[in-house]
Design an enzyme around this catalytic site. Structure first.
Site, short mmCIF file in Angstrom:
data_model
loop_
_atom_site.label_atom_id
_atom_site.label_comp_id
_atom_site.label_asym_id
_atom_site.label_seq_id
_atom_site.Cartn_x
_atom_site.Cartn_y
_atom_site.Cartn_z
N ASP A 1 -10.11 1.95 2.49
CA ASP A 1 -10.26 0.97 3.50
C ASP A 1 -11.27 1.59 4.46
O ASP A 1 -12.17 1.10 5.52
CB ASP A 1 -8.86 0.66 4.08
N LYS B 1 0.84 -1.39 0.06
CA LYS B 1 -0.09 0.04 0.15
C LYS B 1 0.82 1.24 0.13
O LYS B 1 0.36 2.30 -0.79
CB LYS B 1 -0.99 -0.02 1.16
P1 NDP Z 1 0.76 -3.89 9.45
O1 NDP Z 1 1.55 -5.02 9.28
O2 NDP Z 1 0.98 -2.69 8.81
O3 NDP Z 1 0.81 -3.63 11.07
C1 NDP Z 1 0.39 -4.56 11.93
C2 NDP Z 1 0.13 -4.01 13.47
O4 NDP Z 1 -0.07 -5.17 14.30
C3 NDP Z 1 1.42 -3.47 13.91
O5 NDP Z 1 0.86 -2.05 14.67
C4 NDP Z 1 2.05 -4.41 14.78
O6 NDP Z 1 2.63 -3.70 16.08
C5 NDP Z 1 0.76 -5.07 15.34
N1 NDP Z 1 1.01 -6.34 15.75
C6 NDP Z 1 1.31 -7.27 15.05
N2 NDP Z 1 1.53 -8.50 15.87
C7 NDP Z 1 1.13 -8.31 17.11
C8 NDP Z 1 0.89 -9.16 18.15
N3 NDP Z 1 1.06 -10.52 18.27
N4 NDP Z 1 0.33 -8.46 19.14
C9 NDP Z 1 0.15 -7.06 19.15
N5 NDP Z 1 0.30 -6.35 18.33
C10 NDP Z 1 0.80 -7.12 17.02
O7 NDP Z 1 -0.41 -4.49 9.17
P2 NDP Z 1 -2.05 -3.96 8.63
O8 NDP Z 1 -2.15 -2.65 9.64
O9 NDP Z 1 -1.96 -3.65 7.01
O10 NDP Z 1 -3.15 -4.98 8.96
C11 NDP Z 1 -3.57 -5.27 10.23
C12 NDP Z 1 -4.90 -6.13 10.33
O11 NDP Z 1 -5.97 -5.43 9.58
C13 NDP Z 1 -4.50 -7.57 9.46
O12 NDP Z 1 -5.24 -8.53 10.11
C14 NDP Z 1 -5.23 -7.12 8.11
O13 NDP Z 1 -5.73 -8.42 7.78
C15 NDP Z 1 -6.32 -6.63 8.60
N6 NDP Z 1 -6.84 -5.61 7.35
C16 NDP Z 1 -8.34 -5.84 7.10
C17 NDP Z 1 -9.02 -5.17 6.14
C18 NDP Z 1 -10.36 -5.44 5.83
O14 NDP Z 1 -10.98 -5.10 4.70
N7 NDP Z 1 -10.89 -6.33 6.56
C19 NDP Z 1 -8.17 -4.12 5.29
C20 NDP Z 1 -6.73 -3.96 5.75
C21 NDP Z 1 -6.25 -4.76 6.95
P3 NDP Z 1 4.26 -3.28 15.96
O15 NDP Z 1 4.04 -1.73 15.53
O16 NDP Z 1 4.45 -3.12 17.40
O17 NDP Z 1 4.99 -4.00 14.76
#
Ligand code: NDP
Length: 276
Positions: free
Chosen positions: A103, A66
């Protein structure tokens, strides 16, 4: 010959987008095809360029592309500029490429129209400070919630993200430990923890009795966070399949100028999940 659309991402094999857009095309009588293509970040520009050179008209870009799509687009919609991330590219009549982010609109439409929730005056806790959170903060603030608190595993990222949106409303950021003693009406899980069956570390009492939990992640079974909500007194605890369908409908509208009826597709998916 049908007009070509696609989704690029990595991984992409489990994407529901081809099925969603094929359904919308049939429903609205649009002569178009929609495919999914695995594209690594290092090959993004070449693949996008080739797609449009060979007549493609629109692309969706998902994880981890993205930000690259944002950089690629010649012009951006105001909501894409705010998010600094693009999930939809559109070929323009002058040959340039427009970038949009659907989104946040998809999430808000799902919350308000499909789940009949109110956001005005609500205390919202947003878990995660990644790309998905970045896309949904401004559309959520437009609904005039009482506050949005962003909590993230890496607290500085939440603090920085909140600072980017403070001109639009009350939003603050920090770590999970700072949630002790606070209570929210709606908790949105925008971490990717659910994808590995994990839960963000939430203190007891953080959800008001009868509150709402919403996991942006989705699957054929309820996610760990959906289960957490149900076990912690949520009146409503749901996943993000509705958001996925609504963000797709908004992209479809941008491309084709026709708005599909999402309720029909949501009920198809729901009935399939009910059978599992
Ligand atoms: P990113 O990889 O950009 O961000 C992931 C986030 O999750 C970060 O803030 C990370 O924290 C945190 N994280 C990862 N693992 C853990 C954990 N075990 N415990 C706590 N925090 C954690 O992902 P996206 O933002 O792109 O996507 C996030 C979610 O949203 C996904 O599940 C994706 O499938 C969903 N999504 C759904 C959409 C829909 O249309 N329904 C559209 C877009 C996304 P840190 O910064 O510390 O690494």
């Amino acid at each position: 010959m049908s007009e070509c659309y696609a989704v690029f991402g990595q991984p992409i094999q489990h994407s529901k987008s081809p099925r969603i857009h094929t359904f919308f095309a049939a429903q609205t009588g649009q002569n178009m095809s929609y495919t999914a293509q695995e594209v690594a970040p290092e090959h993004f520009s070449d693949n996008v360029q080739a797609f449009f050179v060979y007549g493609g008209l629109g692309l969706n870009c998902t994880v981890p592309l993205k930000e690259l799509a944002f950089a690629y687009a010649d012009s951006k919609t105001p909501r894409a500029l705010r998010a600094k991330a693009v999930n939809t590219l559109k070929y323009q009549p002058d040959g340039s490429i427009l970038g949009d982010n659907t989104d946040g609109c998809g999430l808000v439409t799902d919350l308000l129209d499909n789940h009949k929730l109110t956001l005005a005056g609500r205390r919202i806790l947003l878990l995660g400070a990644g790309g998905a959170s970045r896309g949904i903060i401004a559309p959520l603030l437009e609904q005039a919630p009482a506050t949005i608190v962003i909590a993230n595993r890496t607290p500085d990222k939440a603090t920085q993200l909140a600072a980017e949106f403070q001109d639009l409303g009350g939003v603050s950021g920090g770590g999970f430990a700072e949630l002790n003693g606070q209570q929210f009406d709606l908790i949105l899980n925008a971490t990717s923890a659910s994808l590995s069956g994990q839960l963000p570390p939430l203190p007891d009492g953080v959800l008001v009795a009868g509150g709402v939990c919403y996991d942006l992640a989705y699957g054929n079974q309820p996610t760990a966070f959906v289960h957490w909500g149900l076990a912690h007194g949520a009146a409503h605890s749901v996943d993000g399949l509705g958001m996925l369908i609504e963000q797709a409908a908004e992209a479809f509208y941008l491309w084709r100028g026709v708005r599909p009826d999402t309720a029909e597709l949501i009920s198809v998916f729901d009935s399939e999940r009910g059978r599992l």
